[in-house]
Design a protein around this motif. Structure first.
Motif, short mmCIF file in Angstrom:
data_model
loop_
_atom_site.label_atom_id
_atom_site.label_comp_id
_atom_site.label_asym_id
_atom_site.label_seq_id
_atom_site.Cartn_x
_atom_site.Cartn_y
_atom_site.Cartn_z
N ARG A 255 0.83 -1.20 0.00
CA ARG A 255 0.00 0.00 0.00
C ARG A 255 0.87 1.26 0.00
O ARG A 255 1.96 1.26 0.58
N PRO A 256 0.39 2.33 -0.60
CA PRO A 256 1.13 3.60 -0.53
C PRO A 256 1.02 4.20 0.87
O PRO A 256 0.15 3.84 1.65
N THR A 257 1.91 5.13 1.18
CA THR A 257 1.77 5.91 2.40
C THR A 257 0.73 7.00 2.16
O THR A 257 0.33 7.26 1.03
N THR A 258 0.30 7.65 3.23
CA THR A 258 -0.68 8.72 3.05
C THR A 258 -0.08 9.89 2.27
O THR A 258 -0.79 10.54 1.50
N GLN A 259 1.20 10.16 2.43
CA GLN A 259 1.82 11.23 1.65
C GLN A 259 1.83 10.86 0.16
O GLN A 259 1.60 11.70 -0.69
N GLU A 260 2.08 9.58 -0.14
CA GLU A 260 2.04 9.14 -1.53
C GLU A 260 0.61 9.20 -2.08
O GLU A 260 0.41 9.55 -3.26
N VAL A 261 -0.36 8.89 -1.24
CA VAL A 261 -1.76 9.03 -1.66
C VAL A 261 -2.05 10.48 -2.05
O VAL A 261 -2.64 10.76 -3.10
N LEU A 262 -1.61 11.41 -1.23
CA LEU A 262 -1.84 12.82 -1.52
C LEU A 262 -1.11 13.27 -2.77
O LEU A 262 -1.64 14.06 -3.56
N MET A 263 0.09 12.79 -2.97
CA MET A 263 0.82 13.13 -4.18
C MET A 263 0.03 12.71 -5.42
O MET A 263 -0.10 13.46 -6.39
N ARG A 264 -0.52 11.50 -5.37
CA ARG A 264 -1.32 11.00 -6.49
C ARG A 264 -2.60 11.83 -6.65
O ARG A 264 -2.98 12.20 -7.77
N LEU A 265 -3.27 12.12 -5.55
CA LEU A 265 -4.52 12.88 -5.62
C LEU A 265 -4.31 14.26 -6.20
O LEU A 265 -5.07 14.72 -7.06
N LEU A 266 -3.30 14.95 -5.73
CA LEU A 266 -3.08 16.31 -6.18
C LEU A 266 -2.48 16.37 -7.57
O LEU A 266 -2.68 17.34 -8.30
N GLY A 267 -1.80 15.31 -7.95
CA GLY A 267 -1.28 15.26 -9.32
C GLY A 267 -2.37 15.06 -10.34
O GLY A 267 -2.18 15.37 -11.52
N SER A 268 -3.54 14.56 -9.90
CA SER A 268 -4.65 14.33 -10.84
C SER A 268 -5.87 15.13 -10.44
O SER A 268 -6.98 14.79 -10.79
#
Length: 459
Positions: A255-268
């Protein structure tokens, strides 16, 4: 948590210094009331079941957990205010969030979609990141623990589930909600932040579809599906679908970390429609502030409304005075007048430790979050700033020192028509992040606030 209302027979009129007004809900941990403090400020008071703090050892453990929870930044969470675990019965007090839970809202109004779903995903992921940054794991993240306030989603009850572990043998209750528990949590394995990531994926799937991805007709059936079955994600739109699927991986390490989740969310991130004439601080059409910001990478977004400083010591390591013989020139703005620097000081310069690209998302009191990129070169007093989704770019210039270890920055937008040309920020720095808080000017002093935490980009 089941919704309720009014004070019922047997409910106390007050507890400690707090006057109780009505029930907000009831659950396995206890009963939550709307209350007021001595200053008539609304608060949420949770009166816990007596067995939760049945001896000094348990009370002390609970107190330690609450103490840590009080250090969690309050954006996107309901801030812990105080607790009295030696009271009979024990209680905790948090910020009151005036809004329904995500569970109740979806049950009443149906699933979310489009930008509303995306903002919910960003806000809840931001809250979990802040919780994890404080050294906590929520352990019971679910739709009932997400409140939909006027300034965005707020996560509640973080820090409580771990404390309840000490009483699990007394209460014989599973800590967590089956449909949102990670497989390792069900198996009794060690629990880490990745369990919250799993729960986040299940909560976002619920928000998008109106059902748990592991729904079953009984608790054992749900637990079996969590451990053995693939999640039911029909109705979750891309690009969220692939991210949610990864978060729901049975293997915590995958699973991604929450920071990685946010990176993905904000990138899209889906852009929020806005008229071309809208400014970033004050809308030209209705004179209301609409602060915006640009695309982000590795950071965590600050969704929600209040201007919050992520206070951290050691700001001086990031900035240095201008070397001997350097010039005095540069842009000054309204923030410079607030500086505590002496007359005609040598300008501040960014140190080498500060060099690189920093990314985050500006959280505004109007509920909108916009990515923002700041690029700093060592030895310079001016950084580049951009808001890509608005087509705006310009500079952030160090203008002086503020109170409380803050530094003052003046923003000048040089390109783009959708952003206000001038603005000011107060900045606080730590070794791993920067927090910029917008300094309101003129008509926006009361009506508008915004803040962003920037993280250094990995690339």
């Amino acid at each position: 948590m089941t919704a309720s209302g009014g004070l019922q027979p047997g409910d106390p009129q007050s507890i400690g210094p707090y006057r109780l007004i009505r029930r907000l809900g009831a659950g396995g941990q206890g009963i939550v009331y709307l209350g007021t403090d001595a200053g008539e400020v609304a608060v949420a008071v949770k009166i816990l079941r007596p067995e939760i703090a049945h001896d000094d050892t348990t009370r002390e453990r609970f107190a330690r957990e609450v103490s840590v929870a009080q250090r969690v930044a309050s954006f996107c969470t309901a801030q812990f205010l105080t607790a009295d675990l030696w009271s009979n019965p024990p209680y905790i007090v948090t910020e009151f969030v005036d809004g329904p839970s995500l569970q109740d809202d979806v049950n009443r109004n149906g699933p979310r979609s489009g930008s509303a779903l995306h903002r919910l995903a960003v806000g809840t992921a931001t809250a979990l990141t802040a919780i994890h940054e404080a050294g906590l794991v929520h352990r019971d993240f679910k739709p009932g623990n997400v409140l939909l306030g006027q300034d965005g989603p707020r996560v509640i009850d973080f820090g409580i589930a771990r404390a309840l572990d000490a009483t699990a043998t007394v209460s014989s209750q599973v800590i967590g909600t089956p449909a949102y528990m990670a497989p390792e949590q069900i198996a009794g394995a060690p629990i880490g932040p990745s369990a919250d990531v799993f729960a986040w994926g299940a909560v976002v799937a619920f928000a998008a579809t109106g059902r748990s991805p592991f729904a079953g007709d009984s608790a054992p059936a749900v637990l079996y599906r969590v451990i053995n079955a693939e999640p039911e994600l029909d109705g979750v739109p891309e690009p969220l679908l692939s991210l949610v699927r990864q978060c729901l991986d049975k293997d915590p390490a995958a699973r991604p970390t929450t920071q990685e989740v946010l990176m993905r969310l904000l990138g899209s991130a889906e852009p929020v429609a806005a008229p071309v004439t809208a400014s970033r601080n004050i809308s030209r059409s209705d004179a209301r502030p609409t602060r915006r910001a640009g695309r982000a990478g590795r950071m965590y977004a600050l969704a929600g409304g209040a201007a919050v400083l992520a206070l951290a010591a050691g700001a001086a390591i990031w900035l240095t005075k201008d070397p001997a013989g350097a010039g005095q020139g540069g842009t000054t703005g309204p923030a410079a007048a607030k500086s505590s620097m002496p007359a005609n000081p040598k300008p501040l310069r960014f140190s080498r430790a500060f060099e690189g690209t920093w990314q985050g998302a500006l959280a505004q009191s109007n509920g909108r979050n916009r990515p923002m990129i700041v690029t700093i070169q060592a030895g310079s007093r001016t950084a580049a700033v951009s808001y890509p989704d608005l087509g705006c770019s310009g500079t952030l210039t160090l203008t002086g020192r503020g109170s409380g270890g803050q530094f003052l920055l003046h923003e000048s937008i040089l390109k783009g028509t959708r952003c206000t040309r001038e603005g000011d920020f107060a900045m606080k720095a730590s070794r791993k992040d920067l927090t910029l808080t917008y300094i309101p000017q003129g008509a926006s002093v009361v009506t508008y606030s915004a803040t962003v935490t920037l993280f250094r980009s990995a690339g």
